[in-house]
Design an enzyme around this catalytic site. Sequence first.
Site, short mmCIF file in Angstrom:
data_model
loop_
_atom_site.label_atom_id
_atom_site.label_comp_id
_atom_site.label_asym_id
_atom_site.label_seq_id
_atom_site.Cartn_x
_atom_site.Cartn_y
_atom_site.Cartn_z
N PRO A 91 0.83 -1.21 0.00
CA PRO A 91 0.00 0.00 0.00
C PRO A 91 0.86 1.26 0.00
CG PRO A 91 -0.06 -1.07 2.16
CD PRO A 91 0.69 -1.98 1.24
N GLU A 118 2.13 -8.03 8.81
CA GLU A 118 2.46 -6.59 8.84
C GLU A 118 3.29 -6.18 7.63
OE1 GLU A 118 1.25 -4.22 10.76
OE2 GLU A 118 0.04 -5.79 11.66
N ARG A 156 -3.79 -9.01 -20.75
CA ARG A 156 -4.66 -8.63 -21.87
C ARG A 156 -3.97 -7.71 -22.87
NH1 ARG A 156 -7.69 -4.34 -21.18
NH2 ARG A 156 -9.66 -5.15 -21.94
N ASP A 171 -10.02 0.81 -25.06
CA ASP A 171 -10.38 0.88 -23.65
C ASP A 171 -10.05 2.22 -23.02
OD1 ASP A 171 -11.43 -1.63 -23.30
OD2 ASP A 171 -9.48 -2.55 -22.89
N1 SAH Z 1 1.62 -2.76 7.62
C1 SAH Z 1 1.52 -2.53 6.21
C2 SAH Z 1 0.31 -3.24 5.59
C3 SAH Z 1 0.47 -4.72 5.55
S1 SAH Z 1 -0.86 -5.47 4.73
C4 SAH Z 1 1.35 -1.05 5.95
O1 SAH Z 1 0.61 -0.40 6.66
O2 SAH Z 1 1.93 -0.55 4.97
C5 SAH Z 1 -0.14 -7.02 4.26
C6 SAH Z 1 0.32 -7.11 2.82
O3 SAH Z 1 -0.79 -6.91 1.97
C7 SAH Z 1 1.35 -6.09 2.38
O4 SAH Z 1 2.65 -6.51 2.68
C8 SAH Z 1 1.11 -6.02 0.89
O5 SAH Z 1 1.83 -7.03 0.20
C9 SAH Z 1 -0.36 -6.32 0.75
N2 SAH Z 1 -1.18 -5.12 0.53
C10 SAH Z 1 -2.05 -4.58 1.39
N3 SAH Z 1 -2.65 -3.50 0.86
C11 SAH Z 1 -2.16 -3.34 -0.37
C12 SAH Z 1 -2.37 -2.40 -1.42
N4 SAH Z 1 -3.21 -1.40 -1.30
N5 SAH Z 1 -1.68 -2.57 -2.56
C13 SAH Z 1 -0.79 -3.57 -2.71
N6 SAH Z 1 -0.55 -4.49 -1.76
C14 SAH Z 1 -1.21 -4.38 -0.61
#
Ligand code: SAH
Length: 253
Positions: A91, A118, A156, A171
């Site tokens: 994220p 985490e 795609r 698209d």
């Molecule tokens: N503690 C981290 C979140 C961990 S969530 C933080 O706050 O940044 C667990 C895993 O889910 C992450 O390591 C990632 O691989 C995935 N993940 C969660 N949300 C995501 C998002 N919006 N985009 C991409 N991967 C995501």
Amino acid sequence: MRIDAITLFPEWLLEIERYGVVGRGLREGRLSLAAWNPRDYTTHPTRRVDDRPYGGGPGMVMQSAPLVATLDAVAHRRGDARPVPVLLMSPQGERFDQRWAEHLAEGSGFVLLCGRYEGIDQRFIDRYVDAEISAGDVVLSGGELPAMMIIDAVARLVDGVLGDARSAAQDSFADTILDHPHYTRPPGDAGDSVPDVLLSGDHAKIARWREKQALGRTWLRRPDLLDGIELDPRQQTLLAEFIGEYAERTPRS
Ligand code: SAH
């Protein structure tokens, strides 16, 4: 195009092989996909791949060593002359978009790393990850869905995966603007009729109408996309027409 995904849930990720255009692309050998479970590359007796965070606090952190071993196995199997990018789902990463998909579709493949818990030990990220990619400003419980999103979006664009390559070219975002609206049979559905022009058989007129709608929708829904491009005089005329018609349709408050 070969895509490798590192995930604690390989069976789930590989479900993508069974459906739709991605499934067909894989069956026809236009791309290949493999999923790797770090639990298969740990020396721990119970196949553990996570541990408590240094400094305390909630949750667990994915350890570096099983991921290094998995990545080694992936690299060995791929045997690429030049290493392909390792992309961590996160994220905190750069927002995935059509430009990213196009960029990845041009290469020979990539490795997707799905976090859980985490997240992943920062030392692994610093040493092995080329880019972090986000599915949006939202926290998911794992990187599998974002990885599947990337696989779908890239697949795609690979030559021959879509039945009709023109679909991808039309698209949303392909031209940096949104797609035009679509209609299908029956012509009079629940009292709402199809725009006359689409039934006219006049292809030049239809193309003009579609382009006007595409520009107009972008102006209404995603004006930020128009900031990034320069419209040619014809497009400017079409958009001005759309805006005029829209103003007529929409009563002023
Ligand atoms: N503690 C981290 C979140 C961990 S969530 C933080 O706050 O940044 C667990 C895993 O889910 C992450 O390591 C990632 O691989 C995935 N993940 C969660 N949300 C995501 C998002 N919006 N985009 C991409 N991967 C995501």
